[in-house]
Design an enzyme around this catalytic site. Sequence first.
Site, PDB file in Angstrom:
ATOM      1  N   SER A  69       9.645  -8.319 -75.727  1.00 41.94           N
ATOM      2  CA  SER A  69      10.542  -9.475 -75.526  1.00 41.94           C
ATOM      3  C   SER A  69      11.574  -9.664 -76.624  1.00 41.94           C
ATOM      4  CB  SER A  69       9.723 -10.755 -75.399  1.00 41.94           C
ATOM      5  OG  SER A  69       9.109 -10.792 -74.153  1.00 41.94           O
ATOM      6  N   LYS A  72      15.089  -9.535 -75.567  1.00 44.47           N
ATOM      7  CA  LYS A  72      15.694 -10.565 -74.707  1.00 44.47           C
ATOM      8  C   LYS A  72      16.931 -11.267 -75.295  1.00 44.47           C
ATOM      9  CE  LYS A  72      11.370 -11.538 -72.206  1.00 44.47           C
ATOM     10  NZ  LYS A  72      10.234 -12.475 -72.143  1.00 44.47           N
ATOM     11  N   TYR A 194      14.658  -3.752 -66.845  1.00 44.29           N
ATOM     12  CA  TYR A 194      13.890  -4.669 -67.695  1.00 44.29           C
ATOM     13  C   TYR A 194      12.678  -3.962 -68.313  1.00 44.29           C
ATOM     14  CZ  TYR A 194      10.862  -8.543 -69.038  1.00 44.29           C
ATOM     15  OH  TYR A 194      10.024  -9.375 -69.748  1.00 44.29           O
ATOM     16  N   TYR A 246       8.331 -19.014 -77.340  1.00 39.46           N
ATOM     17  CA  TYR A 246       7.715 -19.535 -76.112  1.00 39.46           C
ATOM     18  C   TYR A 246       7.208 -20.955 -76.308  1.00 39.46           C
ATOM     19  CZ  TYR A 246       7.831 -14.536 -75.479  1.00 39.46           C
ATOM     20  OH  TYR A 246       8.232 -13.241 -75.440  1.00 39.46           O
ATOM     21  N   VAL A 264       5.236  -8.950 -77.149  1.00 42.39           N
ATOM     22  CA  VAL A 264       3.808  -8.651 -77.014  1.00 42.39           C
ATOM     23  C   VAL A 264       3.423  -7.289 -77.587  1.00 42.39           C
ATOM     24  CG1 VAL A 264       3.325 -10.196 -75.064  1.00 42.39           C
ATOM     25  CG2 VAL A 264       4.045  -7.836 -74.620  1.00 42.39           C
TER      26      VAL A 264
END
Length: 324
Positions: A69, A72, A194, A246, A264
């Site tokens: 992530s 992103k 992705y 998050y 992760v």
Amino acid sequence: MTTPSTTHELQVLIDRLHAEYASLNQGNVATYIPELALVKPDEFGICLVTSEGQMFEAGDCDRQFTIQSISKPFTFGMALEALGHEAVSQHVGVEPSGEPFNAIELQSGTNRPHNPMINSGAITVTALLHGQHGGAAIDRVVERLSALAGRPLSIDMNVYESERRTGHRNRAIAHLLVNFGMLQGEAEAALDVYFRQCAIQVTCRDLAMMAATLSNMGRNPVTGQSAFDIREVKDMLSIMFTCGMYDYSGQWAYRVGVPAKSGVGGGVIAVVNRQLGIGTYSPRLDVYGNSCRGVAVCEELASRLGLHVFDCLNVGSSYLNAIL
Ligand code: GLN
């Protein structure tokens, strides 16, 4: 230990944090992507790169792992650059969701994902890039991340294949987005980009360099290459500040107080505006999907060095610039 006042003392601090937090064995490596379960849980690296390119590191700083992530914010920046605020904001919001990163949920009323740092928003952003660049989208992403890191990066095909085979939850999210007209075109094509972008291999040193590039207004402090314009950097850092960790983002802003992003794969980046990039690697994750040691190290670094944007040490001429 007091606040370091020389570069030598800063290195001593990082070595001490590495030694101290190496015994923090909380958390578990991600297993929902089967290939990620194979990583060595105890690998641990801390790297700091200043906005001028000076580097400090301790531990496993050249071990490769997947960015996940942490890609992103960068794809979000690329979408803003290609399409502008207006078009991007029709597809994805900028509000913290307070929900886990993989929540199957859209904003009520608009049906947009809450923000580009959670999976639904990131898949939407990647779909926008795929709409712009087609089959070349993933090459553009790899190229841009390489410019940020200052070296050519590549994709871990085993991790990519593993997530492609098992990413049913992300597939469900993509189809929900298609259902609401938020994702145009093929869900599977966007997911493929992705999954590949998440499987880009980096080291902890690469992460610190990417963070330092953001801290240096988009210019890699070592190569001198400009990876992003300051406008997109401002947007990326804003979203990282409010949504990067998050459903721990509020606590992170409170305790650490700088824009950050976790993945992760076990990486964390934190950006001290105009001063410093921090990269950590330790794959044991907490319940939020953030690296346990990465969070602990950043919290302590922030308090020792006065990195929090509202810390009294961070007034006027920066503390770090004073000692470096
Ligand atoms: N590839 C991962 C996923 O979509 C990225 C998640 C993360 O790093 N938090 O589930």
